[in-house]
Design a protein around this motif. Structure first.
Motif, PDB file in Angstrom:
ATOM      1  N   SER A   1      20.911  28.406  11.453  1.00  0.00           N
ATOM      2  CA  SER A   1      20.019  27.871  10.556  1.00  0.00           C
ATOM      3  C   SER A   1      18.611  28.240  10.781  1.00  0.00           C
ATOM      4  N   TRP A   2      18.388  28.094  12.126  1.00  0.00           N
ATOM      5  CA  TRP A   2      16.913  28.307  12.589  1.00  0.00           C
ATOM      6  C   TRP A   2      16.731  29.867  12.380  1.00  0.00           C
TER       7      TRP A   2
ATOM      8  N   SER B   1      14.036  19.788  18.518  1.00  0.00           N
ATOM      9  CA  SER B   1      14.920  19.709  17.376  1.00  0.00           C
ATOM     10  C   SER B   1      16.338  19.691  18.035  1.00  0.00           C
TER      11      SER B   1
ATOM     12  N   LYS C   1      10.841  23.757  17.384  1.00  0.00           N
ATOM     13  CA  LYS C   1      12.507  24.023  17.362  1.00  0.00           C
ATOM     14  C   LYS C   1      12.664  23.464  18.804  1.00  0.00           C
TER      15      LYS C   1
ATOM     16  N   THR D   1      14.087  18.185   6.732  1.00  0.00           N
ATOM     17  CA  THR D   1      13.493  18.648   5.690  1.00  0.00           C
ATOM     18  C   THR D   1      11.865  18.956   6.034  1.00  0.00           C
TER      19      THR D   1
ATOM     20  N   ARG E   1      20.067  22.507   5.304  1.00  0.00           N
ATOM     21  CA  ARG E   1      21.509  21.773   5.298  1.00  0.00           C
ATOM     22  C   ARG E   1      21.734  21.291   6.828  1.00  0.00           C
ATOM     23  N   GLU E   2      21.007  21.808   7.523  1.00  0.00           N
ATOM     24  CA  GLU E   2      21.309  21.351   9.109  1.00  0.00           C
ATOM     25  C   GLU E   2      19.697  20.885   9.725  1.00  0.00           C
ATOM     26  N   ILE E   3      18.688  21.538   9.283  1.00  0.00           N
ATOM     27  CA  ILE E   3      17.437  21.012   9.635  1.00  0.00           C
ATOM     28  C   ILE E   3      16.677  20.318   8.929  1.00  0.00           C
TER      29      ILE E   3
ATOM     30  N   TYR F   1      18.989  26.983   2.441  1.00  0.00           N
ATOM     31  CA  TYR F   1      20.284  27.097   3.530  1.00  0.00           C
ATOM     32  C   TYR F   1      20.093  26.370   4.708  1.00  0.00           C
ATOM     33  N   ALA F   2      18.724  26.650   5.157  1.00  0.00           N
ATOM     34  CA  ALA F   2      18.360  25.999   6.497  1.00  0.00           C
ATOM     35  C   ALA F   2      18.438  24.346   6.436  1.00  0.00           C
TER      36      ALA F   2
ATOM     37  N   ALA G   1      11.943  21.681   8.782  1.00  0.00           N
ATOM     38  CA  ALA G   1      12.292  22.899   8.049  1.00  0.00           C
ATOM     39  C   ALA G   1      10.944  23.490   7.205  1.00  0.00           C
TER      40      ALA G   1
END
Length: 104
Positions: free
Chosen positions: A2-3, A104, A101, A55, A51-53, A48-49, A58
């Motif tokens: 995702s990153w 997180s 990053k 809001t 979904r795991e990171i 897409y990102a 991201a």
């Protein structure tokens, strides 16, 4: 993963921002097509990102990467002047992206 997608989509944010300027009000076809393609790829990657990171993280990374690359492009192309303060602030922006990053 995702990153990685988030960083790439941030790069495409810079692509559509630069292309948007080149469209001259959507009067030029090729830059308009680049703008639309960059916008779609950028938004799909951000979606897409997210979904795991979270809001906020991201979005901050996506805009930070896009803004930094857009300014760097403009300075390299001679469209903007580079001053020490501007370059330091861009470096700080990139540092903030890296920091998000790390935490997180």
């Amino acid at each position: 993963m995702s990153w990685f997608v988030l960083i790439v989509s941030g790069c495409f944010e810079a692509v559509w921002a630069i292309a948007l300027d080149a469209t001259q009000g959507f009067k030029k076809l090729k830059p308009t097509l680049v703008f639309l393609a960059g916008l779609v790829v950028s938004m799909l990657g951000l979606s897409y990102a997210m979904r795991e990171i979270p809001t906020g993280t991201a979005y901050a990374v996506w805009t930070g990467v896009g803004a930094a690359l857009t300014v760097i492009y403009s300075v390299v192309r001679g469209l903007e002047k580079a001053h020490a303060v501007k370059l330091a602030l861009i470096a700080l922006l990139i540092g903030c992206v890296v920091g998000l990053k790390v935490v997180s």
